[in-house]
Write a protein that holds these residues in place. Sequence first.
Motif, PDB file in Angstrom:
ATOM      1  N   ILE A   1       0.846  -1.197   0.000  1.00 35.59           N
ATOM      2  CA  ILE A   1       0.000   0.000   0.000  1.00 35.59           C
ATOM      3  C   ILE A   1       0.876   1.240   0.000  1.00 35.59           C
ATOM      4  O   ILE A   1       1.867   1.325   0.742  1.00 35.59           O
ATOM      5  CB  ILE A   1      -0.933   0.014   1.232  1.00 35.59           C
ATOM      6  N   MET A   2       0.517   2.217  -0.845  1.00 34.40           N
ATOM      7  CA  MET A   2       1.221   3.495  -0.868  1.00 34.40           C
ATOM      8  C   MET A   2       0.217   4.632  -0.976  1.00 34.40           C
ATOM      9  O   MET A   2      -0.952   4.424  -1.322  1.00 34.40           O
ATOM     10  CB  MET A   2       2.234   3.556  -2.007  1.00 34.40           C
ATOM     11  N   ASP A   3       0.661   5.862  -0.672  1.00 35.16           N
ATOM     12  CA  ASP A   3      -0.223   7.017  -0.776  1.00 35.16           C
ATOM     13  C   ASP A   3      -0.138   7.630  -2.176  1.00 35.16           C
ATOM     14  O   ASP A   3       0.611   7.148  -3.034  1.00 35.16           O
ATOM     15  CB  ASP A   3       0.069   8.041   0.321  1.00 35.16           C
ATOM     16  N   VAL A   4      -0.892   8.709  -2.418  1.00 36.61           N
ATOM     17  CA  VAL A   4      -0.962   9.280  -3.768  1.00 36.61           C
ATOM     18  C   VAL A   4       0.338   9.959  -4.178  1.00 36.61           C
ATOM     19  O   VAL A   4       0.553  10.229  -5.369  1.00 36.61           O
ATOM     20  CB  VAL A   4      -2.135  10.272  -3.900  1.00 36.61           C
ATOM     21  N   GLN A   5       1.196  10.237  -3.222  1.00 42.79           N
ATOM     22  CA  GLN A   5       2.503  10.811  -3.549  1.00 42.79           C
ATOM     23  C   GLN A   5       3.544   9.750  -3.858  1.00 42.79           C
ATOM     24  O   GLN A   5       4.687  10.076  -4.186  1.00 42.79           O
ATOM     25  CB  GLN A   5       2.999  11.680  -2.370  1.00 42.79           C
TER      26      GLN A   5
END
Length: 372
Positions: A253-257
């Motif tokens: 999982i990663m964020d939009v950045q």
Amino acid sequence: MNIKDIKNLNKIESFNGNFAIYYNTDGMAGIINRQGEVLIEADKYDYAWETNDSMYVLDNFKEDIHLTFDANTQTRYEGKRVLNHGSVFTYRDGNKEGICTTSLQLITAPLYDMLVEWGKGCEAFVAKMGDKFGAIDYEGKVLLPFLYDDVVFVYLPTHDMKYRSVAINGEYFWIDIHGNRTSKNTYEYLLPLNEKGYAIMKQDGRVGIIDANENVLCLTDFTEVNDGQIAYSRIFWCTPEHVTFYKDGLLGIMDVQGNILQQPKYTKVDFQAKDYLIRATDVNKKQGLVTPEGKIIIPFEYDFLARRRNLGINIVRKDGKYGVLDNQGRVVLPLEYESINLNEDKGLSEVAVTKDGECYFINEKQERLNIF
């Protein structure tokens, strides 16, 4: 016949209005009313679902037999399958689809290879004829000509889906229901904006994320959104502000950045967790509930976990027994039932359960209800 007379009863699903689906031990589905009267016997169809509080579709895909049943009038429409779109239904006749009223009166003949809701509030369908896509309204009037090579079909709780991502000659861009182009650029692939105003795209051979102004927030090392080699997309939304990404056979999982919050360790991750609590499956095939940052809310010890987000609860199964946990992992109903079914209208005030081979209804206090 009454439901009490059925010797091989397996489970009753929760009542949707005055009617409910039941299954026998042979896996066949039927319909009953609140008095327990059997309206459709469980002898032909192995799957059933409701399109509204009185209209049901029953299927047996192996035998290719289908039925739409109006439980209020007890009218049977043999061979028909309908989908509820509010003020109208779509129906399938053979391999073609058309539009009908909620009383199953025809609005259009079955002309289309596919009909999919354009978006909530738009009263229009994305339609496919042959190998081209267009759009029609609820009365069958053509809103967009059939000239698009692709329309991206993906469920996103977004801006009421006022615009879609389409492609002509391999170039993707956004349009509204009138065909007006709403994106400045073209892309090699493009999803619609999600509810937070972000979209997954592919540009210059790399998959990334843009905002509503088409500013590039991150570019990943992935060259395909979905290459057909795995069941899940290489990168896709797990919350409105986080994406799963696929690497070496596992999902992280990663964020939009593009900041990695959890290294790949899951075999499955839920799509679209609007409450930012994510159902995931670990390498031992156990399911649990985690935050995007990796905090474990419900431990990974369950063989089954079904979210009921609007109610803030989760139906779980462990060692063959079902129970209910809340979003903090606390026990709401103990794990002692062979089946549990509920709907969001009644919630925990009316729960269909099976215990020791007996099907009945309880409330959140485990008090038995006298339904029929």
